[in-house]
Design an enzyme around this catalytic site. Sequence first.
Site, mmCIF file in Angstrom:
data_model
loop_
_atom_site.group_PDB
_atom_site.id
_atom_site.type_symbol
_atom_site.label_atom_id
_atom_site.label_comp_id
_atom_site.label_asym_id
_atom_site.label_seq_id
_atom_site.Cartn_x
_atom_site.Cartn_y
_atom_site.Cartn_z
ATOM 1 N N ARG A 183 -0.419 9.370 -0.569
ATOM 2 C CA ARG A 183 -1.519 9.946 -1.357
ATOM 3 C C ARG A 183 -1.347 11.415 -1.684
ATOM 4 N NH1 ARG A 183 -6.282 6.631 1.808
ATOM 5 N NH2 ARG A 183 -5.698 4.652 0.858
ATOM 6 N N HIS A 211 -7.909 11.375 -2.267
ATOM 7 C CA HIS A 211 -7.495 10.045 -2.710
ATOM 8 C C HIS A 211 -7.227 10.137 -4.201
ATOM 9 C CE1 HIS A 211 -7.259 5.812 -3.468
ATOM 10 N NE2 HIS A 211 -7.435 5.532 -2.189
ATOM 11 N N GLU A 241 -6.641 2.014 -3.199
ATOM 12 C CA GLU A 241 -5.198 2.023 -3.443
ATOM 13 C C GLU A 241 -4.681 0.590 -3.579
ATOM 14 O OE1 GLU A 241 -2.907 5.267 -1.438
ATOM 15 O OE2 GLU A 241 -2.133 3.553 -0.326
ATOM 16 N N PHE A 286 0.850 -1.192 0.000
ATOM 17 C CA PHE A 286 0.000 0.000 0.000
ATOM 18 C C PHE A 286 0.886 1.243 0.000
ATOM 19 C CE2 PHE A 286 -4.442 1.266 0.756
ATOM 20 C CZ PHE A 286 -5.091 0.128 0.330
ATOM 21 N N HIS A 313 -11.416 12.481 0.496
ATOM 22 C CA HIS A 313 -11.538 11.125 1.018
ATOM 23 C C HIS A 313 -11.527 11.055 2.542
ATOM 24 C CE1 HIS A 313 -11.122 6.800 0.924
ATOM 25 N NE2 HIS A 313 -9.963 6.826 1.535
ATOM 26 N N GLN A 357 -7.403 14.778 3.070
ATOM 27 C CA GLN A 357 -6.763 13.909 2.097
ATOM 28 C C GLN A 357 -7.580 13.776 0.822
ATOM 29 O OE1 GLN A 357 -6.144 9.409 2.886
ATOM 30 N NE2 GLN A 357 -4.128 10.361 2.766
ATOM 31 N N ARG A 365 -2.456 11.004 5.961
ATOM 32 C CA ARG A 365 -2.606 9.630 6.457
ATOM 33 C C ARG A 365 -2.117 8.635 5.423
ATOM 34 N NH1 ARG A 365 -6.641 5.491 5.841
ATOM 35 N NH2 ARG A 365 -7.927 6.822 4.533
ATOM 36 N N LEU A 407 -14.837 5.544 -4.975
ATOM 37 C CA LEU A 407 -13.434 5.205 -4.765
ATOM 38 C C LEU A 407 -13.019 3.911 -5.460
ATOM 39 C CD1 LEU A 407 -10.859 5.913 -2.946
ATOM 40 C CD2 LEU A 407 -11.626 3.976 -1.594
HETATM 41 C C1 LIG Z 1 -14.714 4.528 0.255
HETATM 42 C C2 LIG Z 1 -13.741 4.473 1.399
HETATM 43 C C3 LIG Z 1 -12.775 3.474 1.448
HETATM 44 C C4 LIG Z 1 -11.865 3.430 2.522
HETATM 45 N N1 LIG Z 1 -10.922 2.430 2.559
HETATM 46 C C5 LIG Z 1 -10.073 2.343 3.631
HETATM 47 C C6 LIG Z 1 -9.145 1.264 3.756
HETATM 48 O O1 LIG Z 1 -9.089 0.356 2.941
HETATM 49 N N2 LIG Z 1 -8.321 1.251 4.826
HETATM 50 C C7 LIG Z 1 -8.362 2.218 5.788
HETATM 51 O O2 LIG Z 1 -7.599 2.151 6.744
HETATM 52 N N3 LIG Z 1 -9.246 3.239 5.697
HETATM 53 C C8 LIG Z 1 -10.102 3.316 4.647
HETATM 54 N N4 LIG Z 1 -11.004 4.357 4.582
HETATM 55 C C9 LIG Z 1 -11.142 5.260 5.719
HETATM 56 C C10 LIG Z 1 -11.929 4.564 6.824
HETATM 57 O O3 LIG Z 1 -12.816 3.634 6.263
HETATM 58 C C11 LIG Z 1 -12.716 5.549 7.672
HETATM 59 O O4 LIG Z 1 -11.857 6.560 8.140
HETATM 60 C C12 LIG Z 1 -13.329 4.831 8.872
HETATM 61 O O5 LIG Z 1 -14.058 3.702 8.457
HETATM 62 C C13 LIG Z 1 -14.205 5.725 9.723
HETATM 63 O O6 LIG Z 1 -14.732 4.941 10.766
HETATM 64 P P1 LIG Z 1 -15.484 5.597 11.999
HETATM 65 O O7 LIG Z 1 -15.787 4.503 12.951
HETATM 66 O O8 LIG Z 1 -14.679 6.730 12.502
HETATM 67 O O9 LIG Z 1 -16.793 6.215 11.370
HETATM 68 P P2 LIG Z 1 -17.927 5.650 10.363
HETATM 69 O O10 LIG Z 1 -17.677 4.276 9.911
HETATM 70 O O11 LIG Z 1 -18.099 6.702 9.341
HETATM 71 O O12 LIG Z 1 -19.202 5.587 11.290
HETATM 72 C C14 LIG Z 1 -19.798 6.754 11.816
HETATM 73 C C15 LIG Z 1 -20.982 6.348 12.637
HETATM 74 O O13 LIG Z 1 -21.472 7.471 13.331
HETATM 75 C C16 LIG Z 1 -22.873 7.524 13.219
HETATM 76 N N5 LIG Z 1 -23.278 8.920 13.405
HETATM 77 C C17 LIG Z 1 -22.770 10.018 12.814
HETATM 78 N N6 LIG Z 1 -23.379 11.117 13.282
HETATM 79 C C18 LIG Z 1 -24.271 10.702 14.197
HETATM 80 C C19 LIG Z 1 -25.210 11.356 15.029
HETATM 81 N N7 LIG Z 1 -25.353 12.681 15.028
HETATM 82 N N8 LIG Z 1 -25.998 10.605 15.841
HETATM 83 C C20 LIG Z 1 -25.887 9.251 15.864
HETATM 84 N N9 LIG Z 1 -25.004 8.589 15.092
HETATM 85 C C21 LIG Z 1 -24.213 9.309 14.281
HETATM 86 C C22 LIG Z 1 -23.184 6.933 11.879
HETATM 87 O O14 LIG Z 1 -24.513 6.490 11.812
HETATM 88 C C23 LIG Z 1 -22.152 5.798 11.851
HETATM 89 O O15 LIG Z 1 -22.678 4.686 12.528
HETATM 90 C C24 LIG Z 1 -11.924 4.407 3.525
HETATM 91 C C25 LIG Z 1 -12.901 5.398 3.473
HETATM 92 C C26 LIG Z 1 -13.786 5.441 2.419
HETATM 93 C C27 LIG Z 1 -14.790 6.568 2.395
#
Ligand SMILES: Cc1cc2nc3c(=O)[nH]c(=O)nc-3n(C[C@H](O)[C@H](O)[C@H](O)COP(=O)(O)OP(=O)(O)OC[C@H]3O[C@@H](n4cnc5c(N)ncnc54)[C@H](O)[C@@H]3O)c2cc1C
Length: 602
Positions: free
Chosen positions: A291, A247, A260, A124, A358, A245, A403, A257
Site C-alpha cells: 500500500r 489505503h 484491496e 492481496f 486507514h 497507512q 502493514r 474504503l
Molecule cells: C474499512 C476497513 C476495512 C478493513 N479491511 C481489512 C481487511 O480486509 N483485512 C485486514 O486484515 N484488516 C482490515 N482492516 C483493518 C482491521 O479491520 C482493523 O485493524 C481491526 O479490525 C481492528 O480491530 P481491533 O480489535 O483492534 O479494534 P476494533 O474492531 O476497532 O474494536 C475496538 C473496540 O474497542 C472499543 N473501545 C474503544 N475505546 C473504548 C473505550 N474507551 N472504552 C470501552 N471500549 C472502547 C470499541 O467499542 C470497540 O469495541 C480494515 C479496516 C477498515 C477501517
Amino acid sequence: MPYSAKNITKRKFDVVIVGAGGSGMRASLQLSRAGLNVAVLTKVFPTRSHTVAAQGGIGASLGNMSEDNWHYHFYDTVKGSDWLGDQDAIEFMCREAPKVVYDLEHMGMPFDRNPDGTIYQRPFGGHTANYGEKPVQRACAAADRTGHAMLHTLYQQNVKARTSFFVEWMALDLIRDAEGDVVGVTAIEMETGDLHILEAKTTLLATGGAGRIFAASTNAFINTGDGLGMAARAGIPLEDMEFWQFHPTGVAGAGVLLTEGCRGEGAILLNSNGERFMERYAPTLKDLAPRDFVSRAMDQEIKEGRGCGPNKDYVLLKLDHLGAETIHKRLPSVYEIGVNFANVDITREPIPVVPTIHYQMGGIPTNVNGQVVVQTRESHNAVVGGLYAVGECSCVSVHGANRLGTNSLLDLLVFGRAAGNHIAEFNEKNREHKPLPADAADRTLERLARLDGASTGEYAQDVANDIRSTMQRHAGVFRTQASMDEGVRRIAEIRQRVGAIALKDKSMVFNTARIEALEVENLIECAQSTMVSAAARKECRGAHSVSDYERPSDDPVAPMGRNDAEWMKHSLWHSQTNSLTYKPVNLKPLTVESVPPKVRTF
Ligand SMILES: Cc1cc2nc3c(=O)[nH]c(=O)nc-3n(C[C@H](O)[C@H](O)[C@H](O)COP(=O)(O)OP(=O)(O)OC[C@H]3O[C@@H](n4cnc5c(N)ncnc54)[C@H](O)[C@@H]3O)c2cc1C
C-alpha cells in the site's frame, strides 16, 4: 459536583478487556472458555466495532488455490514492513495463521468456498509466492464482508461461552499501584453517566486504531485511540506512531474504503491518459504492490498532472472488465458503496479513488504474549505487571513501517488468542487480586472535574476538528521536514486548548458531549505522538516518506532514503516529557534465518 470518590461503584473480575472488536473478543473467548470471570467493555454494541467493516480477507498460507507456505508469508511481511517489523513476532504470526483460520472455520465462520469445499483465497497487495516472484492467493475471504462474518462469529461464540459484555461503557483511565502494576480501570456508563472502578488481576486493552486523528479516514467515528490515550497518561510510551497507512482506494471525497480485494480480483488503477500506471512503478506486482508503494505512485501521478476529474485530483479504479457476475458474487459491498457514495455503477464505469488514512502501524508496545513492555535501565522490553494490549492499538511489532493487507485481521486472531492463553496461565498461579491503591480514581476525577468545573472555554468539536485538519496537512502521504516541524508546533498549541475544553451541558444521562470531550483527550495523545515521532525520524521508511531524505534514484517511488545505519530502530514517545527514546528492531526470528535488509522493489 456530580463526580466524587464517594459515588463510584466497584466491581471485581479476573480480567477486564477494553474493546469488543476482533482482538478483544478473540481474547475474551479464550478466557471465558477457560472458565475465567471476564468483563468486556465497549463504547458500542460489540458487532458495531470497526472490525465489522473489514472487507478483503485474513492472510494465511493455506495454499488452497496456489502453492504457498508460511516461509513466503514471513518473507513478504518482513519486506512489507520495510525492515522495521520484529522478525520473532512476524514468524510467530505467520506460523500460527493457518491454525487461527481453521479455528474460525470450526466456529462456523461462513467463508466463501472453492468447488472442492476448501476456503476461498484471493490475491492481496504484497503477498507473493516464491519470495516475491508472483502474486499468491492467500487472503481467506467471505465475499467482501470478511470482518462482518468474523466479528459475528466471535460474538456468538462469546455469548455461548458466557462472556459478560458492558455495552456503552467507556473506559477512562488505567489504575496503576505503587509498584507500577495495573490493577483495573475506571469507566463511565454512558446511559447513566455513573462512574465505576473495575478491578482486575489482568487488564487487556483492545481499543482499536486512532484513525480519527485525520480529517479523511476510512475509520469508524469511534476510533479515537482511547487505549493509547489511557496508556500514555499512565506513563507507558507509544511505539512507532509516525507510521500511518494510507489505503490507495478510498472513494474520492467520501473516504469510504474500497477493499484491496478489488485489485485482488483483477481491478486496475488508471490515470487521466487511461494508462495502467502501476506497471511503471512495480513491474512485477503492478497494482498489487504494497500500500505505501501504490499510494505514493497515485500521489505522484496526481502531482505530475495525470490525475482525473475537473481538478485532476484523483485516479480511477476500473472493475467493469471483471464482469457483473463476479462483482456481485465477490464484491457485493463494493458495488453498493459505488452506487451510494460515488453514484457510480462499477459494473459499467470506473470509480474515482484517492489514498485515504486507514491504519496505524504503531501503538502500545507489547511482546508476543500480548504483555505490555516498557524500557528500563536493564531491558528494552520489561513487562508491565497486569497489563496486556492486542489488535490495532498494540505494536508487537509485526507490521513495522507498513502493514500488508489481511495481516491485521490475522494479527487480531493470533495475538488475541496468544494473550488469552497467557492470561489464563497467569490466573492459575495468581488467585488473589492486588489491593486497589487509595488514589485509584484520582486521575479520572480530576479530568471530570476540569470538564464540569469550567463554564466557558473551547468546544470539544472545534478542537477535534483542528487536530484532524492539522494532521491531514502536516502528516500526509508525502511529508517534508518543514511541514512536520510546523505540525509539531501547531499540535502543541492545540494541546493547550484541549486543557481548556468546557462542557455547556453537564447533565448525566447519555451526555454525548462529555464522552466526546473525554475522547479528545485521547486524540491529542495520538496526534502529538505521531507528529513528534514523525518530525524526529530523518529518513524514508515504509509509510513515512519525507521528500528531504529521498536519495536520487531511477525508481520514482521506491523509498530510497531509508537509512538503516541510523534509523533501523523503534521510536518510543513519552507523553509526560513529550520526548522520544528508541529501541532496537529484532532481526532474529524464532527458528528460521533472518531476512536481511535490502532495497524494496516489487
Ligand atoms: C474499512 C476497513 C476495512 C478493513 N479491511 C481489512 C481487511 O480486509 N483485512 C485486514 O486484515 N484488516 C482490515 N482492516 C483493518 C482491521 O479491520 C482493523 O485493524 C481491526 O479490525 C481492528 O480491530 P481491533 O480489535 O483492534 O479494534 P476494533 O474492531 O476497532 O474494536 C475496538 C473496540 O474497542 C472499543 N473501545 C474503544 N475505546 C473504548 C473505550 N474507551 N472504552 C470501552 N471500549 C472502547 C470499541 O467499542 C470497540 O469495541 C480494515 C479496516 C477498515 C477501517
